[in-house]
Design a protein around this motif. Sequence first.
Motif, PDB file in Angstrom:
ATOM      1  N   ASN A 136      11.076  33.261  12.202  1.00  0.00           N
ATOM      2  CA  ASN A 136      11.867  32.154  12.742  1.00  0.00           C
ATOM      3  C   ASN A 136      12.794  31.610  11.667  1.00  0.00           C
ATOM      4  OD1 ASN A 136      10.888  32.176  15.337  1.00  0.00           O
ATOM      5  ND2 ASN A 136       9.490  30.468  15.067  1.00  0.00           N
ATOM      6  N   TYR A 137      13.662  30.708  12.091  1.00  0.00           N
ATOM      7  CA  TYR A 137      14.618  30.092  11.182  1.00  0.00           C
ATOM      8  C   TYR A 137      14.405  28.589  11.133  1.00  0.00           C
ATOM      9  CZ  TYR A 137      17.236  34.433  10.953  1.00  0.00           C
ATOM     10  OH  TYR A 137      17.604  35.725  10.722  1.00  0.00           O
ATOM     11  N   LYS A 138      14.444  28.065   9.915  1.00  0.00           N
ATOM     12  CA  LYS A 138      14.391  26.620   9.730  1.00  0.00           C
ATOM     13  C   LYS A 138      15.758  26.032  10.041  1.00  0.00           C
ATOM     14  CE  LYS A 138      10.840  26.705   6.159  1.00  0.00           C
ATOM     15  NZ  LYS A 138      10.452  26.233   4.831  1.00  0.00           N
ATOM     16  N   LYS A 139      15.807  24.728  10.129  1.00  0.00           N
ATOM     17  CA  LYS A 139      17.058  24.028  10.401  1.00  0.00           C
ATOM     18  C   LYS A 139      18.115  24.351   9.342  1.00  0.00           C
ATOM     19  CE  LYS A 139      18.779  19.393  11.408  1.00  0.00           C
ATOM     20  NZ  LYS A 139      18.389  17.982  11.558  1.00  0.00           N
ATOM     21  N   ASN A 140      17.674  24.549   8.106  1.00  0.00           N
ATOM     22  CA  ASN A 140      18.608  24.846   7.012  1.00  0.00           C
ATOM     23  C   ASN A 140      18.995  26.327   6.939  1.00  0.00           C
ATOM     24  OD1 ASN A 140      16.412  26.133   5.852  1.00  0.00           O
ATOM     25  ND2 ASN A 140      16.163  24.669   4.187  1.00  0.00           N
ATOM     26  N   GLY A 141      18.498  27.142   7.885  1.00  0.00           N
ATOM     27  CA  GLY A 141      18.843  28.555   7.929  1.00  0.00           C
ATOM     28  C   GLY A 141      17.867  29.474   7.226  1.00  0.00           C
ATOM     29  N   LYS A 168       7.938  19.163   9.194  1.00  0.00           N
ATOM     30  CA  LYS A 168       7.457  19.753   7.943  1.00  0.00           C
ATOM     31  C   LYS A 168       7.612  21.270   7.952  1.00  0.00           C
ATOM     32  CE  LYS A 168       3.660  16.886   7.872  1.00  0.00           C
ATOM     33  NZ  LYS A 168       2.237  16.716   7.727  1.00  0.00           N
ATOM     34  N   MET A 169       7.409  21.872   9.132  1.00  0.00           N
ATOM     35  CA  MET A 169       7.440  23.327   9.208  1.00  0.00           C
ATOM     36  C   MET A 169       8.861  23.888   9.178  1.00  0.00           C
ATOM     37  SD  MET A 169       5.516  25.955  11.798  1.00  0.00           S
ATOM     38  CE  MET A 169       6.495  25.665  13.258  1.00  0.00           C
ATOM     39  N   ASN A 170       9.766  23.278   9.959  1.00  0.00           N
ATOM     40  CA  ASN A 170      11.092  23.894  10.033  1.00  0.00           C
ATOM     41  C   ASN A 170      12.275  22.928   9.930  1.00  0.00           C
ATOM     42  OD1 ASN A 170      11.278  22.746  12.589  1.00  0.00           O
ATOM     43  ND2 ASN A 170      10.728  24.621  13.658  1.00  0.00           N
ATOM     44  N   GLY A 171      12.007  21.657   9.709  1.00  0.00           N
ATOM     45  CA  GLY A 171      13.098  20.711   9.483  1.00  0.00           C
ATOM     46  C   GLY A 171      13.637  20.021  10.718  1.00  0.00           C
ATOM     47  N   TYR A 172      13.234  20.456  11.894  1.00  0.00           N
ATOM     48  CA  TYR A 172      13.691  19.813  13.129  1.00  0.00           C
ATOM     49  C   TYR A 172      12.771  18.651  13.486  1.00  0.00           C
ATOM     50  CZ  TYR A 172      16.661  23.869  14.126  1.00  0.00           C
ATOM     51  OH  TYR A 172      17.612  24.848  14.071  1.00  0.00           O
ATOM     52  N   VAL A 173      13.315  17.655  14.148  1.00  0.00           N
ATOM     53  CA  VAL A 173      12.500  16.590  14.733  1.00  0.00           C
ATOM     54  C   VAL A 173      12.458  16.828  16.236  1.00  0.00           C
ATOM     55  CG1 VAL A 173      12.961  14.885  12.919  1.00  0.00           C
ATOM     56  CG2 VAL A 173      14.465  15.009  14.909  1.00  0.00           C
ATOM     57  N   GLU A 174      11.506  16.211  16.895  1.00  0.00           N
ATOM     58  CA  GLU A 174      11.285  16.460  18.320  1.00  0.00           C
ATOM     59  C   GLU A 174      12.560  16.262  19.142  1.00  0.00           C
ATOM     60  OE1 GLU A 174       8.025  15.340  21.725  1.00  0.00           O
ATOM     61  OE2 GLU A 174       8.830  13.675  20.545  1.00  0.00           O
ATOM     62  N   ALA A 175      13.304  15.211  18.880  1.00  0.00           N
ATOM     63  CA  ALA A 175      14.505  14.913  19.664  1.00  0.00           C
ATOM     64  C   ALA A 175      15.525  16.053  19.615  1.00  0.00           C
ATOM     65  CB  ALA A 175      15.144  13.620  19.170  1.00  0.00           C
ATOM     66  N   GLU A 176      15.546  16.810  18.529  1.00  0.00           N
ATOM     67  CA  GLU A 176      16.503  17.904  18.389  1.00  0.00           C
ATOM     68  C   GLU A 176      16.116  19.144  19.193  1.00  0.00           C
ATOM     69  OE1 GLU A 176      18.358  17.613  14.000  1.00  0.00           O
ATOM     70  OE2 GLU A 176      16.163  17.814  14.048  1.00  0.00           O
ATOM     71  N   VAL A 177      14.846  19.266  19.574  1.00  0.00           N
ATOM     72  CA  VAL A 177      14.394  20.474  20.264  1.00  0.00           C
ATOM     73  C   VAL A 177      14.085  20.245  21.744  1.00  0.00           C
ATOM     74  CG1 VAL A 177      13.509  21.452  18.115  1.00  0.00           C
ATOM     75  CG2 VAL A 177      11.951  20.208  19.620  1.00  0.00           C
ATOM     76  N   LEU A 178      13.950  18.988  22.153  1.00  0.00           N
ATOM     77  CA  LEU A 178      13.611  18.705  23.550  1.00  0.00           C
ATOM     78  C   LEU A 178      14.675  19.272  24.487  1.00  0.00           C
ATOM     79  CD1 LEU A 178      12.251  15.049  23.434  1.00  0.00           C
ATOM     80  CD2 LEU A 178      10.960  17.180  23.633  1.00  0.00           C
ATOM     81  N   MET A 183      15.556  28.999  20.175  1.00  0.00           N
ATOM     82  CA  MET A 183      16.469  28.353  19.230  1.00  0.00           C
ATOM     83  C   MET A 183      16.038  28.578  17.786  1.00  0.00           C
ATOM     84  SD  MET A 183      15.552  24.276  19.406  1.00  0.00           S
ATOM     85  CE  MET A 183      16.512  23.797  17.990  1.00  0.00           C
ATOM     86  N   PHE A 184      14.759  28.914  17.570  1.00  0.00           N
ATOM     87  CA  PHE A 184      14.244  29.139  16.217  1.00  0.00           C
ATOM     88  C   PHE A 184      14.427  30.590  15.778  1.00  0.00           C
ATOM     89  CE2 PHE A 184      11.359  25.881  18.146  1.00  0.00           C
ATOM     90  CZ  PHE A 184      11.908  24.795  17.503  1.00  0.00           C
ATOM     91  N   GLN A 185      14.846  31.451  16.689  1.00  0.00           N
ATOM     92  CA  GLN A 185      14.956  32.873  16.391  1.00  0.00           C
ATOM     93  C   GLN A 185      16.370  33.242  15.985  1.00  0.00           C
ATOM     94  OE1 GLN A 185      13.355  34.908  19.810  1.00  0.00           O
ATOM     95  NE2 GLN A 185      11.360  33.914  19.595  1.00  0.00           N
ATOM     96  N   GLY A 186      16.484  34.442  15.407  1.00  0.00           N
ATOM     97  CA  GLY A 186      17.792  34.919  14.963  1.00  0.00           C
ATOM     98  C   GLY A 186      17.739  36.381  14.611  1.00  0.00           C
ATOM     99  N   GLU A 187      18.632  36.762  13.741  1.00  0.00           N
ATOM    100  CA  GLU A 187      18.793  38.163  13.358  1.00  0.00           C
ATOM    101  C   GLU A 187      17.514  38.784  12.793  1.00  0.00           C
ATOM    102  OE1 GLU A 187      21.505  40.279  10.062  1.00  0.00           O
ATOM    103  OE2 GLU A 187      22.608  38.984  11.454  1.00  0.00           O
TER     104      GLU A 187
END
Length: 171
Positions: A137-142, A91-101, A107-111
């Motif tokens: 931070n950045y969501k999965k959709n940028g 709900k917060m950033n679009g990732y599911v647990e399997a994608e971040v394990l 990985m959520f940070q950027g410019e």
Amino acid sequence: MNNFRQYEDAIAMYHNGLNIKKAPVYCWDFHSDFLAAVKNFFLDLNKLNSIASQNKWIQNNWDLKNSLKEEVIIVTDTKLKILFASHNIEKMNGYVEAEVLGKSPKMFQGEATNQITSNEIRKAIIDQQPFEKIVMNYKKNGEVYACLIKAFPVFNIKGKLSHYIAFEKAA
């Protein structure tokens, strides 16, 4: 038998005379969503309790039940690899647990992420100190979002650093 039929006719006449506007139910997803949220809450709570007991965490005053309802909980190992992420992460950033394990929270940070804040977090981690910071931070959709992070080092009963736990929510 005749009295029962008169009763049914009277009830039918009453209901037919009511001026009721009907709204169709298009979807029962709200019920399914609720059941999924309850299921995920208990799955997350059981995983957290399992991690804590397997690694013999010392008792902390975290209210995991309420945190799981309102926040994202992330647990990393001492090398900052994600071992657990609660279902709320989607709900917060679009990732599911399997994608971040197995990945770093970087990985959520950027410019848009402030390097001064990142350095303060890094120092707190090295010093094994809790911290509370707002990070861009950045969501999965940028998409960029502000994330309030309250993080703590977790020690086992021998006093050795075991994990890090972070309670996160969109700020």
